[in-house]
Every structure is written in structure tokens, then in C-alpha cells.
Design an enzyme around this catalytic site. Structure first.
Site, PDB file in Angstrom:
ATOM      1  CG  ASN A   8      -0.240  -0.186   2.500  1.00 44.78           C
ATOM      2  OD1 ASN A   8       0.647   0.600   2.832  1.00 44.78           O
ATOM      3  ND2 ASN A   8      -0.588  -1.214   3.251  1.00 44.78           N
ATOM      4  CB  VAL A  53       0.276 -10.972  -1.117  1.00 49.12           C
ATOM      5  CG1 VAL A  53       0.285  -9.601  -1.741  1.00 49.12           C
ATOM      6  CG2 VAL A  53       1.481 -11.780  -1.566  1.00 49.12           C
ATOM      7  CG  ASP A  54       2.123  -5.329   2.286  1.00 48.29           C
ATOM      8  OD1 ASP A  54       3.341  -5.534   2.309  1.00 48.29           O
ATOM      9  OD2 ASP A  54       1.614  -4.201   2.469  1.00 48.29           O
ATOM     10  CB  THR A  85      -7.288  -9.755  -7.609  1.00 49.01           C
ATOM     11  OG1 THR A  85      -6.288 -10.638  -7.080  1.00 49.01           O
ATOM     12  CG2 THR A  85      -6.868  -9.286  -8.984  1.00 49.01           C
ATOM     13  N   GLY A  86      -7.275  -8.682  -4.204  1.00 52.26           N
ATOM     14  CA  GLY A  86      -7.687  -9.104  -2.861  1.00 52.26           C
ATOM     15  C   GLY A  86      -8.455  -7.985  -2.184  1.00 52.26           C
TER      16      GLY A  86
HETATM   17  P1  ADP Z   1      -4.418  -5.964  -2.787  1.00 51.22           P
HETATM   18  O1  ADP Z   1      -4.549  -5.015  -1.612  1.00 51.22           O
HETATM   19  O2  ADP Z   1      -3.469  -5.453  -3.843  1.00 51.22           O
HETATM   20  O3  ADP Z   1      -5.719  -6.409  -3.310  1.00 51.22           O
HETATM   21  P2  ADP Z   1      -4.038  -8.539  -1.429  1.00 51.22           P
HETATM   22  O4  ADP Z   1      -2.842  -9.029  -0.723  1.00 51.22           O
HETATM   23  O5  ADP Z   1      -5.284  -8.365  -0.634  1.00 51.22           O
HETATM   24  O6  ADP Z   1      -3.585  -7.191  -2.160  1.00 51.22           O
HETATM   25  O7  ADP Z   1      -4.375  -9.485  -2.633  1.00 51.22           O
HETATM   26  C1  ADP Z   1      -3.650  -9.567  -3.833  1.00 51.22           C
HETATM   27  C2  ADP Z   1      -3.669 -11.000  -4.294  1.00 51.22           C
HETATM   28  O8  ADP Z   1      -2.707 -11.742  -3.565  1.00 51.22           O
HETATM   29  C3  ADP Z   1      -5.006 -11.703  -4.083  1.00 51.22           C
HETATM   30  O9  ADP Z   1      -5.346 -12.396  -5.270  1.00 51.22           O
HETATM   31  C4  ADP Z   1      -4.725 -12.649  -2.925  1.00 51.22           C
HETATM   32  O10 ADP Z   1      -5.511 -13.820  -3.027  1.00 51.22           O
HETATM   33  C5  ADP Z   1      -3.274 -12.970  -3.159  1.00 51.22           C
HETATM   34  N1  ADP Z   1      -2.486 -13.475  -2.016  1.00 51.22           N
HETATM   35  C6  ADP Z   1      -2.712 -13.352  -0.699  1.00 51.22           C
HETATM   36  N2  ADP Z   1      -1.726 -13.965   0.016  1.00 51.22           N
HETATM   37  C7  ADP Z   1      -0.864 -14.485  -0.902  1.00 51.22           C
HETATM   38  C8  ADP Z   1       0.343 -15.242  -0.849  1.00 51.22           C
HETATM   39  N3  ADP Z   1       0.893 -15.606   0.321  1.00 51.22           N
HETATM   40  N4  ADP Z   1       0.952 -15.606  -2.024  1.00 51.22           N
HETATM   41  C9  ADP Z   1       0.424 -15.250  -3.218  1.00 51.22           C
HETATM   42  N5  ADP Z   1      -0.698 -14.536  -3.333  1.00 51.22           N
HETATM   43  C10 ADP Z   1      -1.336 -14.165  -2.206  1.00 51.22           C
END
Ligand code: ADP
Length: 187
Positions: free
Chosen positions: A31, A40-41, A129-130
Site C-alpha cells: 500500500n 500478500v503484503d 485482486t484481494g
Molecule cells: P491488494 O490489496 O493489492 O488487493 P491482497 O494481498 O489483498 O492485495 O491481494 C492480492 C492478491 O494476492 C489476491 O489475489 C490474494 O488472493 C493474493 N495473495 C494473498 N496472500 C498471498 C500469498 N501468500 N501468495 C500469493 N498470493 C497471495
């Protein structure tokens, strides 16, 4: 895992956790505050350890965070990569706020930064996409259009041999495989 050849580069679609990926660059869906978060962050910071956040805080001090569409680079802490590229995706607000352009810039700027540091491999999550709620099918189209376009520019410094899309959801993986099958068939 499914692999496609685009020019000199292998583009693969993998289902899994990006923190276990091995290669040069892991891209983080950060972010704009660069302060970590959920999704994922959070997974990258907790698996990689505090060193990554220390470097993010340093970047915050220097340039006050990272605007959507831009990308910054840090070390990878304990992860099995050389660097993390933190890029900030758009929050989906219905599509009328240049979300598509911003998301394409995330992929393009991350790749340009990876090329700049001489990377041979890079892994992307499905940015936005999350929690940011960008619909999955259009996000996949934007991601792959941006990446294939850049590969076709045939940049002289480009040493990328491998681009992996690490999808957390099988639904995303299917979208990416279908897109790449169509793209490689139509070429
Ligand atoms: P954003 O805020 O950009 O939407 P998110 O982390 O919520 O970021 O989601 C981005 C994508 O990463 C989503 O498709 C989510 O399912 C995916 N994601 C979450 N955790 C992991 C992980 N450990 N490895 C790979 N992808 C992940």
C-alpha cells in the site's frame, strides 16, 4: 504449473504461496504507506522478517511512500529471493478512476525496475485482486497485456528469462492460463 514461451521469456502460472518462491525478485502488492498490511503484503513481511520493513521505512523517509502505479525495491530479508519490489495497485472504485492504467503501470514499472537491476526471474502476485477488490478477470487481462507488451518491446537490457504469476486462488490461475493459451494460439 503451466509454462508459455513469449519471445525469449518463459511465462508460468503457478498456484501457491509467493513467499516460498525461489528466484531473483518477488513483487509485493503493497500500500502507498509502505507500512505493511494484510494479504500478500503481510505474508511477505512476516516470512521475510523485519529487515524488509526497515528498508521500507527508509524509503518512506526519503520519498514519503509510494504512489499507486509506482514501484520501489528493497532486499528480501529471509526470503529465497534477492529483492522485493513493492508496487501499489489501485483500489477498485468501479473502473472510472483510471484503475486500469494504474494497474498496468504496476506491472510495467515493476518489470522495468527488475530489468534495471539485471534480474533473470520475477514472481508476481495478482495485484489489487484481494483487499483492493479489482475484479479478477479484467485484472488478469491488464496484467498479461502489460507484461506481454513490455516483452515485445525487446528492451536491450532485458535479461529476464522467467516471469511467474503466483496465484493464490485456482480461479485466478485458470484465468491466466486461459489468457496465455489464447494469446499464444493467436500469435
Ligand atoms: P491488494 O490489496 O493489492 O488487493 P491482497 O494481498 O489483498 O492485495 O491481494 C492480492 C492478491 O494476492 C489476491 O489475489 C490474494 O488472493 C493474493 N495473495 C494473498 N496472500 C498471498 C500469498 N501468500 N501468495 C500469493 N498470493 C497471495
Amino acid at each position: 504449473m503451466k509454462t508459455f514461451k513469449i519471445g525469449r521469456t518463459s511465462v508460468s502460472v503457478i498456484i501457491g504461496d509467493i513467499t516460498t518462491w525461489t528466484g531473483d525478485i518477488i513483487v509485493n502488492a503493497a500500500n502507498s504507506g509502505l507500512l505493511g498490511g494484510k494479504g500478500v503484503d503481510g505474508a511477505i513481511h512476516s516470512a521475510g522478517g523485519p529487515e524488509i520493513m526497515e528498508q521500507c521505512l527508509e524509503i518512506r523517509k526519503q520519498q514519503g511512500g509510494c504512489p499507486p502505479g509506482n514501484a520501489v525495491i528493497t532486499g528480501a530479508g529471509r526470503l529465497a529471493a534477492q529483492h522485493i519490489i513493492h508496487t501499489v495497485g489501485p483500489i477498485w472504485e468501479g473502473g472510472g478512476r483510471r484503475e486500469e492504467h494504474t494497474l498496468a503501470e504496476c506491472y510495467r514499472n515493476s518489470l522495468l525496475l527488475a530489468i534495471e537491476v539485471g534480474a533473470r526471474s520475477i514472481a508476481f502476485p495478482n495485484i489489487s485482486t484481494g483487499i483492493y477488490e479489482y475484479p479478477k478477470a479484467p485484472a488478469c487481462d491488464v496484467a498479461l497485456t502489460a507484461v506481454t507488451k513490455l516483452l515485445e518491446e525487446d528492451l536491450p537490457d532485458n535479461r529476464l528469462e522467467r516471469i511467474d504469476f503466483v496465484c493464490y486462488s485456482p480461479e485466478n490461475a485458470e484465468l491466466y492460463v486461459n489468457w496465455l493459451e489464447r494469446f499464444t494460439r493467436e500469435k
